[in-house]
Design a protein around this motif. Structure first.
Motif, PDB file in Angstrom:
ATOM      1  N   PRO A 148       7.087  -3.490   9.929  1.00  0.00           N
ATOM      2  CA  PRO A 148       8.320  -3.520   9.661  1.00  0.00           C
ATOM      3  C   PRO A 148       9.284  -4.652   8.818  1.00  0.00           C
ATOM      4  N   ASP A 149       7.969  -5.391   8.181  1.00  0.00           N
ATOM      5  CA  ASP A 149       8.382  -6.369   6.794  1.00  0.00           C
ATOM      6  C   ASP A 149       8.298  -5.885   5.782  1.00  0.00           C
ATOM      7  N   LEU A 150       7.596  -4.440   5.357  1.00  0.00           N
ATOM      8  CA  LEU A 150       8.562  -3.787   4.061  1.00  0.00           C
ATOM      9  C   LEU A 150       8.949  -2.863   4.381  1.00  0.00           C
ATOM     10  N   SER A 151       9.938  -2.086   4.133  1.00  0.00           N
ATOM     11  CA  SER A 151      10.260  -1.110   4.533  1.00  0.00           C
ATOM     12  C   SER A 151      10.716  -0.077   2.931  1.00  0.00           C
ATOM     13  N   TRP A 152      10.457   1.322   3.113  1.00  0.00           N
ATOM     14  CA  TRP A 152      10.687   2.016   1.967  1.00  0.00           C
ATOM     15  C   TRP A 152      12.136   2.984   2.187  1.00  0.00           C
ATOM     16  N   THR A 153      12.021   3.232   1.130  1.00  0.00           N
ATOM     17  CA  THR A 153      14.036   4.326   1.109  1.00  0.00           C
ATOM     18  C   THR A 153      13.588   4.986  -0.108  1.00  0.00           C
ATOM     19  N   LEU A 187       0.646  -1.527  -0.110  1.00  0.00           N
ATOM     20  CA  LEU A 187      -0.449   0.548  -0.441  1.00  0.00           C
ATOM     21  C   LEU A 187       0.631   1.064   0.070  1.00  0.00           C
ATOM     22  N   PHE A 188       0.462   2.276  -1.018  1.00  0.00           N
ATOM     23  CA  PHE A 188       0.864   3.650  -0.921  1.00  0.00           C
ATOM     24  C   PHE A 188       0.907   4.093   0.354  1.00  0.00           C
ATOM     25  N   GLY A 189       0.226   4.572   1.013  1.00  0.00           N
ATOM     26  CA  GLY A 189      -0.078   4.549   2.724  1.00  0.00           C
ATOM     27  C   GLY A 189       0.569   4.222   3.719  1.00  0.00           C
ATOM     28  N   ASP A 190       1.062   3.586   3.752  1.00  0.00           N
ATOM     29  CA  ASP A 190       1.961   2.974   4.385  1.00  0.00           C
ATOM     30  C   ASP A 190       3.634   3.250   4.037  1.00  0.00           C
ATOM     31  N   ILE A 191       3.704   3.818   2.667  1.00  0.00           N
ATOM     32  CA  ILE A 191       5.007   4.920   3.328  1.00  0.00           C
ATOM     33  C   ILE A 191       5.142   6.073   3.181  1.00  0.00           C
ATOM     34  N   PRO A 192       5.890   6.602   4.253  1.00  0.00           N
ATOM     35  CA  PRO A 192       6.301   7.426   4.874  1.00  0.00           C
ATOM     36  C   PRO A 192       5.960   9.110   3.687  1.00  0.00           C
ATOM     37  N   GLY A 193       5.009   9.918   4.018  1.00  0.00           N
ATOM     38  CA  GLY A 193       4.976  11.049   3.348  1.00  0.00           C
ATOM     39  C   GLY A 193       6.212  11.565   2.359  1.00  0.00           C
ATOM     40  N   GLN A 194       7.204  12.160   3.698  1.00  0.00           N
ATOM     41  CA  GLN A 194       7.956  12.692   2.715  1.00  0.00           C
ATOM     42  C   GLN A 194       9.207  12.018   1.189  1.00  0.00           C
ATOM     43  N   LEU A 195       9.061  10.609   1.998  1.00  0.00           N
ATOM     44  CA  LEU A 195       9.256   9.406   1.189  1.00  0.00           C
ATOM     45  C   LEU A 195       9.088  10.135  -0.376  1.00  0.00           C
ATOM     46  N   LEU A 196       7.695   9.001   0.265  1.00  0.00           N
ATOM     47  CA  LEU A 196       6.575   9.202  -1.183  1.00  0.00           C
ATOM     48  C   LEU A 196       7.006  10.932  -1.759  1.00  0.00           C
ATOM     49  N   ARG A 197       6.636  11.632  -0.906  1.00  0.00           N
ATOM     50  CA  ARG A 197       6.702  13.884  -1.568  1.00  0.00           C
ATOM     51  C   ARG A 197       7.715  13.879  -2.497  1.00  0.00           C
ATOM     52  N   ALA A 198       9.334  12.917  -2.356  1.00  0.00           N
ATOM     53  CA  ALA A 198      10.147  13.305  -2.744  1.00  0.00           C
ATOM     54  C   ALA A 198      10.350  12.898  -4.030  1.00  0.00           C
ATOM     55  N   ALA A 199      10.106  11.603  -3.882  1.00  0.00           N
ATOM     56  CA  ALA A 199      10.042  10.257  -5.146  1.00  0.00           C
ATOM     57  C   ALA A 199       8.899  10.747  -6.119  1.00  0.00           C
ATOM     58  N   ALA A 200       7.729  11.383  -5.845  1.00  0.00           N
ATOM     59  CA  ALA A 200       7.229  11.957  -6.915  1.00  0.00           C
ATOM     60  C   ALA A 200       7.902  13.142  -7.447  1.00  0.00           C
TER      61      ALA A 200
END
Length: 148
Positions: free
Chosen positions: A140-145, A100-113
């Motif tokens: 923690p089973d999925l990590s985003w960077t 789910l995109f909703g599980d991605i920290p907002g600042q990471l999603l914004r920077a990638a966008a």
């Protein structure tokens, strides 16, 4: 927006609890593009990597995503990793995992966008019982960077 999904610990690797059964069943995992599963990787591989381009747009101050890789309604968007048995050209799906995109920290999603790097999701692809990971996969089973 660029996304890379990196899967490790596939359930068909040597020594895994269900390895022989999954390998004999011709089980593969891939990412779902609309209704087609592409980039299929056999379960005995060391890792699986998928690279995607996802559309983004600003909606009421939030980043919304879309395109052929993205499923779900606004506010509940996700990617599917789909498991199935392969026989020749036929892929018989039997299980899926939701990222789910909703599980991605907002600042990471914004920077990638904003094009400030590639959004990278890393996850183990074996569930606690030794089978293919399915259902919603969340930290923690999925990590985003974010990576360059």
């Amino acid at each position: 927006m660029r996304i890379r999904i990196e899967g490790h610990d596939l359930p068909g690797r040597p020594g895994a609890p269900q390895a022989e059964q999954l390998r004999l069943g011709g089980v593969h995992v891939g990412v779902q593009r609309k209704s087609e599963v592409v980039g299929r990787v056999p379960v005995h591989e060391d890792r699986a990597v998928w690279e995607l381009e996802v559309d983004t747009r600003e909606v009421d101050g939030f980043v919304d995503v879309g395109g052929p890789w993205v499923h779900g309604r606004p506010g509940a968007r996700f990617l599917y990793l789909s498991w199935g048995s392969v026989d020749g050209d036929t892929f018989a799906m039997f299980r899926r995992a939701k990222l789910l995109f909703g599980d991605i920290p907002g600042q990471l999603l914004r920077a990638a966008a904003d094009g400030r790097g590639t959004l990278v999701g890393r996850l183990g692809l074996t569930d606690p019982d030794g089978g293919p990971r399915c259902a919603r996969v969340r930290p923690p089973d999925l990590s985003w960077t974010l990576e360059w």
